[in-house]
Design a protein around this motif. Structure first.
Motif, PDB file in Angstrom:
ATOM      1  N   GLY A 102       0.800  -1.220   0.000  1.00 46.69           N
ATOM      2  CA  GLY A 102       0.000   0.000   0.000  1.00 46.69           C
ATOM      3  C   GLY A 102       0.830   1.266   0.000  1.00 46.69           C
ATOM      4  O   GLY A 102       0.402   2.279   0.541  1.00 46.69           O
ATOM      5  N   GLY A 103       2.031   1.215  -0.565  1.00 45.46           N
ATOM      6  CA  GLY A 103       2.872   2.397  -0.650  1.00 45.46           C
ATOM      7  C   GLY A 103       3.592   2.775   0.631  1.00 45.46           C
ATOM      8  O   GLY A 103       4.157   3.863   0.733  1.00 45.46           O
ATOM      9  N   LYS A 104       3.586   1.860   1.620  1.00 48.71           N
ATOM     10  CA  LYS A 104       4.285   2.124   2.887  1.00 48.71           C
ATOM     11  C   LYS A 104       5.056   0.873   3.296  1.00 48.71           C
ATOM     12  O   LYS A 104       4.693  -0.250   2.955  1.00 48.71           O
ATOM     13  CB  LYS A 104       3.300   2.490   3.991  1.00 48.71           C
ATOM     14  N   ILE A 105       6.106   1.095   4.063  1.00 49.07           N
ATOM     15  CA  ILE A 105       6.884  -0.015   4.601  1.00 49.07           C
ATOM     16  C   ILE A 105       6.113  -0.570   5.788  1.00 49.07           C
ATOM     17  O   ILE A 105       5.867   0.145   6.771  1.00 49.07           O
ATOM     18  CB  ILE A 105       8.287   0.459   5.016  1.00 49.07           C
ATOM     19  N   ILE A 106       5.728  -1.848   5.671  1.00 47.20           N
ATOM     20  CA  ILE A 106       4.927  -2.446   6.744  1.00 47.20           C
ATOM     21  C   ILE A 106       5.784  -3.205   7.751  1.00 47.20           C
ATOM     22  O   ILE A 106       5.370  -3.411   8.880  1.00 47.20           O
ATOM     23  CB  ILE A 106       3.789  -3.328   6.200  1.00 47.20           C
ATOM     24  N   ASP A 107       6.957  -3.642   7.346  1.00 49.89           N
ATOM     25  CA  ASP A 107       7.948  -4.128   8.296  1.00 49.89           C
ATOM     26  C   ASP A 107       9.323  -4.029   7.666  1.00 49.89           C
ATOM     27  O   ASP A 107       9.460  -4.003   6.449  1.00 49.89           O
ATOM     28  CB  ASP A 107       7.642  -5.525   8.846  1.00 49.89           C
ATOM     29  N   HIS A 108      10.313  -3.907   8.528  1.00 54.65           N
ATOM     30  CA  HIS A 108      11.683  -3.748   8.044  1.00 54.65           C
ATOM     31  C   HIS A 108      12.663  -4.213   9.111  1.00 54.65           C
ATOM     32  O   HIS A 108      12.350  -4.215  10.306  1.00 54.65           O
ATOM     33  CB  HIS A 108      11.967  -2.294   7.662  1.00 54.65           C
ATOM     34  N   TYR A 109      13.818  -4.606   8.655  1.00 57.39           N
ATOM     35  CA  TYR A 109      14.902  -5.041   9.522  1.00 57.39           C
ATOM     36  C   TYR A 109      16.172  -4.374   9.014  1.00 57.39           C
ATOM     37  O   TYR A 109      16.456  -4.411   7.829  1.00 57.39           O
ATOM     38  CB  TYR A 109      15.064  -6.562   9.484  1.00 57.39           C
ATOM     39  N   THR A 110      16.893  -3.749   9.929  1.00 52.17           N
ATOM     40  CA  THR A 110      18.158  -3.126   9.552  1.00 52.17           C
ATOM     41  C   THR A 110      19.263  -3.713  10.418  1.00 52.17           C
ATOM     42  O   THR A 110      19.158  -3.726  11.643  1.00 52.17           O
ATOM     43  CB  THR A 110      18.108  -1.594   9.736  1.00 52.17           C
TER      44      THR A 110
END
Length: 130
Positions: A102-110
């Motif tokens: 939906g045009g957004k980061i819904i989860d991320h890992y850095t």
């Protein structure tokens, strides 16, 4: 490259170009589905390294996933964790893997080389105190 893949890569570029390099943590609200923690982290980090510059070294995208390998350079001018400001240049590298919908980061890992950053700052703090 599909239109979706291109949009997802552009969204990821905003993390590094707009949020970090332009020092605008409020952009997190436009990029992340849950921006609160990201905005707080970036705001606090930039107090310690206000001239921090991120460079995207490599980006790989497939469907709704994007991986970015980055490097960062800056100057340690504010207290970070328990380390007093050193005025010294710092450098670290990292990788972010994000899932976008939906045009957004819904989860991320850095994963970033925090140990190297601590070593750079701790060495300077030892030199100043010892």
């Amino acid at each position: 490259m599909s239109d979706l893949t291109g949009k997802n890569k552009a969204l990821m570029r905003r993390i590094y170009e707009d949020m970090w390099n332009r020092a605008d943590p409020s952009i997190a609200a436009e990029i992340f589905a849950q921006p609160g923690g990201v905005e707080r982290f970036v705001s606090k980090f930039l107090l310690s390294f206000p001239d921090l510059r991120h460079t995207i070294e490599e980006m790989i995208a497939e469907d709704d996933r994007v991986a970015v390998r980055f490097s960062a350079h800056g100057t340690h001018t504010g207290k970070w964790m328990h380390f007093a400001p050193t005025g010294k240049s710092i450098h670290y590298t990292g990788v972010t893997l994000a899932h976008i919908a939906g045009g957004k980061i819904i989860d991320h890992y850095t994963w970033w080389d925090r140990a190297s950053l601590i070593e750079q700052i701790a060495r300077e703090n030892l030199d100043q105190t010892g």
